[in-house]
Write a protein that holds these residues in place. Structure first.
Motif, short mmCIF file in Angstrom:
data_model
loop_
_atom_site.label_atom_id
_atom_site.label_comp_id
_atom_site.label_asym_id
_atom_site.label_seq_id
_atom_site.Cartn_x
_atom_site.Cartn_y
_atom_site.Cartn_z
N LEU A 199 47.70 -48.45 32.72
CA LEU A 199 47.29 -48.32 31.47
C LEU A 199 48.32 -48.34 30.40
O LEU A 199 48.30 -48.88 29.30
CB LEU A 199 46.71 -46.77 31.30
CG LEU A 199 46.60 -46.01 29.96
CD1 LEU A 199 45.17 -46.95 29.39
CD2 LEU A 199 46.29 -44.43 29.91
N ARG A 233 40.88 -47.54 25.05
CA ARG A 233 42.16 -47.02 25.30
C ARG A 233 41.98 -45.43 25.66
O ARG A 233 42.71 -45.13 26.69
CB ARG A 233 43.07 -47.46 24.06
CG ARG A 233 44.43 -46.84 24.18
CD ARG A 233 45.29 -47.37 22.97
NE ARG A 233 45.21 -48.85 23.19
CZ ARG A 233 45.41 -49.57 21.93
NH1 ARG A 233 45.71 -48.85 20.67
NH2 ARG A 233 45.38 -50.91 21.90
N LEU A 268 45.38 -40.09 19.81
CA LEU A 268 44.28 -41.29 19.85
C LEU A 268 43.08 -40.46 19.38
O LEU A 268 42.09 -41.32 19.20
CB LEU A 268 44.07 -41.48 21.39
CG LEU A 268 45.20 -42.27 22.06
CD1 LEU A 268 44.73 -42.59 23.46
CD2 LEU A 268 45.31 -43.84 21.34
N ARG A 279 49.24 -51.71 28.94
CA ARG A 279 48.40 -52.29 28.05
C ARG A 279 48.73 -51.69 26.58
O ARG A 279 48.09 -52.24 25.68
CB ARG A 279 47.02 -51.97 28.54
CG ARG A 279 46.56 -52.54 29.89
CD ARG A 279 45.22 -52.41 30.23
NE ARG A 279 44.36 -52.62 29.26
CZ ARG A 279 42.71 -52.03 29.30
NH1 ARG A 279 42.64 -51.45 30.10
NH2 ARG A 279 42.15 -52.74 28.33
N LEU A 280 49.46 -50.75 26.47
CA LEU A 280 49.70 -50.03 25.23
C LEU A 280 50.96 -50.91 24.60
O LEU A 280 51.90 -50.89 25.25
CB LEU A 280 49.89 -48.55 25.42
CG LEU A 280 48.61 -47.61 25.66
CD1 LEU A 280 49.11 -46.42 25.85
CD2 LEU A 280 47.58 -47.79 24.76
N GLU A 326 53.00 -47.76 20.03
CA GLU A 326 51.61 -47.14 19.74
C GLU A 326 51.37 -45.67 19.57
O GLU A 326 50.70 -45.56 18.61
CB GLU A 326 50.79 -47.18 21.14
CG GLU A 326 49.39 -46.96 21.05
CD GLU A 326 48.45 -47.52 20.18
OE1 GLU A 326 47.62 -47.24 19.74
OE2 GLU A 326 48.79 -48.70 20.11
#
Length: 420
Positions: free
Chosen positions: A395, A222, A337, A398-399, A403
């Protein structure tokens, strides 16, 4: 918005941040006030020394290659040795190498010293970003990063205007001024900025946590997706410092003309970054990143139609808006992250995306301008910007929707970070 509302917003933006942050912020501002070399390096080589655009691109690429090496090394140093020692070594080395660059004349020597300058100057970025994440509360980090970005561009706006006029008087003076300002940054860090590293890898393992290695970062799919999208957009933004001055010089514009056009970038960010950040901070980051990539790509694409300093400045306005949206949005995502005990390495890998872009972009721009013409370069920027927007779209799909909150709670330490 009324004047009273603007004043209230300004007070809320700068209040509540620790004193250490403001000293680090001051160091950043001083550094960018003296950042002349990056602004006029292409003009120095092509107009001042008579080299080709391809050679100027090669030297800029070597400068970027130095940054590639030091991005990872600086991140590891920031975690293992500490943020403060890394900053001191990087800034002192930058001052010495920038001064040396002003005196070398041999083409090979210029290329070698440019590599050293890139390596020294870029080593401080992971340490600065990790230190800010250490000393600022989680709820204040986006605001702190925005203020630091604001300082960078305030200094850039001033140095860009000054660089063009200094270049017409003496390129050497620009190199020496930047060296002196960078040394002043090191002095500020030495006197006023304490160490902020949360703990060593050994301490983390002893306390039952998992020590972060570079391989750990590279396997974080990620996070690496963010790094990849960042690289694409960085290739486009690099053209403001590489492709644009060469193209304007080829079209008959002076260094002062370029300085005035590119200064719009810094002035606009100084004027609008804080209100833009307050407007976007609670909006969907996926959409913001897509919009920022399209503005950047097509902003540079419009440069193909510019024929005067005023029109060049208008195109700068377009891609600068994309930059203002992208910077705080992407930085906030990266911080969330990054695990607390691996911030240096994570910031180093993130910085790597910009360093690799600084390596690729000059090679691309110099070769394209020499062989095909500047119009092709601007068309390629539009294509790369579109690719970056698609990357962000994939991207962010997909989160999970929640998140940011989940990652923030996962990466925050259980106790307050103290100074070492």
């Amino acid at each position: 918005m009324s004047v009273a509302s603007l004043r209230r917003a300004a007070r809320e933006t700068v209040s509540g941040l620790p004193r250490e942050f403001w000293w680090l912020w001051t160091s950043t501002l001083v550094n960018r006030l003296g950042a002349f070399v990056a602004t006029f390096m292409a003009l120095y080589l092509t107009l001042g020394r008579g080299y080709s655009a391809s050679y100027a691109g090669l030297v800029a690429a070597l400068h970027g290659l130095g940054g590639v090496v030091s991005s990872l090394a600086g991140g590891v140093m920031a975690d293992r040795l500490g943020r403060r020692p890394t900053l001191l070594v990087a800034q002192a080395s930058t001052a010495v190498s920038v001064a040396a660059l002003g005196f070398v004349r041999d083409p090979l020597a210029i290329a070698a010293v440019a590599f050293l300058v890139g390596m020294a100057s870029n080593a401080s970025r992971p340490a600065v970003q990790a230190m800010m994440a250490d000393i600022v509360r989680p709820e204040d980090r986006v605001r702190a990063f925005s203020l630091n970005y604001w300082a960078i561009n305030l200094g850039f706006a001033v140095s860009s205007m000054a660089a063009g006029f200094i270049a017409e008087y003496s390129y050497l003076a620009g190199f020496l001024i930047e060296a002196a300002m960078t040394l002043a940054c090191a002095i500020v860090v030495f006197l006023k900025v304490p160490e902020s590293r949360p703990g060593t890898d050994a301490q983390v393992s002893h306390e039952g946590g998992d020590a972060v290695r570079l391989w750990t970062v590279l396997r974080d799919g990620r996070f690496m997706g963010v790094v990849g999208a960042s690289f694409l957009i960085a290739v486009v933004f690099q053209q403001g410092a590489v492709g644009l001055p060469v193209a304007m010089g080829r079209a008959g514009f002076t260094p002062a003309d370029y300085g005035m056009a590119i200064a719009v970038n810094g002035v606009l960010i100084v004027a609008l970054q804080i209100p833009v950040t307050r407007f976007i901070e609670h909006r969907d980051p996926g959409r913001l990143l897509i919009v920022s990539a399209l503005l950047a790509g097509y902003g540079f694409g419009l440069t193909a139609f510019a024929g005067s300093v005023g029109v060049f400045a208008l195109t700068v306005c377009v891609w600068t808006l994309g930059e203002m949206i992208n910077a705080p949005t992407q930085t906030g995502l990266v911080v969330r992250l990054s695990p607390v005990h691996g911030r240096g390495r994570y910031q180093g890998v993130y910085t790597l995306s910009w360093s690799v872009a600084a390596l690729v972009a000059p090679l691309m721009s110099g070769a394209v301008i020499d062989r095909l013409g500047a119009e092709w370069l601007w068309g390629m920027c539009a294509a790369v910007g579109t690719a970056a927007a698609l990357s962000y779209w994939v991207l962010m799909r997909r989160l999970p929707k929640a998140e940011p909150t989940t990652v923030e709670s996962r990466t925050e330490p259980r106790t307050e970070v103290g100074t070492a």
